[in-house]
Structures are given as structure tokens and as C-alpha cells.
Design a protein around this motif. Structure first.
Motif, short mmCIF file in Angstrom:
data_model
loop_
_atom_site.label_atom_id
_atom_site.label_comp_id
_atom_site.label_asym_id
_atom_site.label_seq_id
_atom_site.Cartn_x
_atom_site.Cartn_y
_atom_site.Cartn_z
N ARG A 101 0.85 -1.19 0.00
CA ARG A 101 0.00 0.00 0.00
C ARG A 101 0.88 1.24 0.00
O ARG A 101 2.03 1.20 0.45
N ILE A 147 -8.80 1.31 -1.75
CA ILE A 147 -8.49 2.73 -1.58
C ILE A 147 -9.16 3.20 -0.30
O ILE A 147 -10.31 2.87 -0.04
N TYR A 202 -8.86 12.62 -3.28
CA TYR A 202 -8.18 11.55 -4.00
C TYR A 202 -6.67 11.62 -3.85
O TYR A 202 -5.98 10.61 -3.94
N TYR A 248 -3.68 3.77 -1.14
CA TYR A 248 -4.01 2.95 -2.30
C TYR A 248 -3.22 1.65 -2.27
O TYR A 248 -2.04 1.66 -1.93
N THR A 270 -13.64 1.08 -2.29
CA THR A 270 -13.14 2.33 -1.75
C THR A 270 -13.85 2.63 -0.44
O THR A 270 -15.08 2.60 -0.37
#
Length: 179
Positions: free
Chosen positions: A96, A123, A133, A138, A166
Motif C-alpha cells: 500500500r 483505496i 483523492y 491505495y 473504496t
């Protein structure tokens, strides 16, 4: 597994009129925005990758524990750069990575750690009324999915978040997410 970091430094910033990586930090004008973001993320992430545009001038990071990688093509947007950085992080052994915009003058280790604590999603994004974002965690395995989105003509980070698991972590208003 360690949490890597991917700092997206290649944006031209039409709104600011110059690239943000070399702009002075608003409270510490002796350092650039990139140097500040690297200094925060090296406290909680390893390795740290700086994704820059081809030929982009960057401040000297030789004393920082950060690796500079260059996009092959400039002007495509953050999705392509994110994929490039995630691929580098995966090659370094990270599962990650915290993906960050370069212009996060108030970013804190606490925010990164709060998001990294959530491990069951592809995410993990902070949400304070909107998705951030470029301040999220991620999975590095998403690089291949990003390649597919780019090949299909997609450029939006939301396109990635909408196609994988997500998790949004609700955060009250915090200066740490301001860019």
C-alpha cells in the motif's frame, strides 16, 4: 508491510501560474512545498517516491530519503502519475502507498496514520464533504487497473475509486487536507 508514499509533483498548476513543487511553503519560505511534503511523509512512510514530469526542475532532495521517478509523458494528469508511483512502490515491496499531492502545506503524520489504519479496502480516502483523492491510501496492485483506465481514455481519479472497493473515512474539517 510498510506503507510507501507517492508524491505527485508533476502538475503544471494553471491556477497557480507555476509548478507547485518548487513554490515556497506558506509558513516556512526557506523550504519548498515538495521538501515539506517529503519531510512529513518520510516520518511515517518508506520508501517515498516523488513522481515528476519529464524534464521538470525539482529542489535538491539528495539529503531526503526520497526517490525521484519521471513520468514518460507529461500533461496527462494525476491518474497516470499515480499508476507510475504505485508500480514503483510495488516493485519496492510495498502493498500500500499513501498518495499525496505535492501542495499539502498542513499535511500531518496523524492523518496518514489514521487512514493507514483502515486495511480492508483497495483505496482509503478522507472525506469531509468531498473525496480527497490525492491524500489517500491505495493498494499498489491497482497500477494495472490504472493502466487499463488510461488505455480506455480515462483521466479522472474518481474513475479508479468508482471501480474498486473504496472506503471513505469521515473527517471533520481539518487544515491537513487543504491544498
Amino acid at each position: 508491510a510498510a506503507l510507501a508514499a507517492v508524491i505527485l509533483a508533476g502538475g503544471a498548476s494553471r491556477r497557480m501560474g507555476r509548478d507547485k513543487a518548487t513554490m515556497p511553503h506558506p509558513r516556512h519560505p526557506d523550504i519548498t512545498m515538495l521538501e515539506h511534503t517529503v519531510s512529513v511523509l518520510t516520518q511515517c512512510c518508506a520508501p517515498v517516491f516523488v513522481v515528476a514530469a519529464p524534464g521538470q526542475s525539482l529542489p535538491d532532495l539528495s539529503n531526503a530519503d526520497a526517490r525521484i521517478v519521471r513520468d514518460d509523458v507529461g500533461g496527462i494528469g494525476p491518474l497516470l502519475a499515480t499508476g507510475h508511483g504505485l508500480r514503483e512502490a510495488a516493485a519496492a515491496g510495498a502493498d500500500r502507498a499513501f498518495v499525496s499531492a505535492v501542495d499539502m502545506p498542513n499535511l500531518t503524520v496523524d492523518v496518514v496514520e489514521a487512514l493507514a489504519a483502515h486495511r480492508d479496502a483497495d483505496i482509503v480516502l478522507p472525506w469531509d464533504g468531498r473525496d480527497h483523492y490525492l491524500a489517500g491510501v491505495y493498494r499498489t496492485a491497482l497500477a494495472d487497473r490504472i493502466d487499463g483506465l488510461i488505455a480506455a481514455g480515462e483521466r479522472r481519479m474518481r474513475a479508479l475509486a468508482d471501480t474498486v472497493l473504496t472506503q471513505r473515512v469521515v473527517m471533520g474539517p481539518t487544515a491537513a487536507l487543504t491544498n
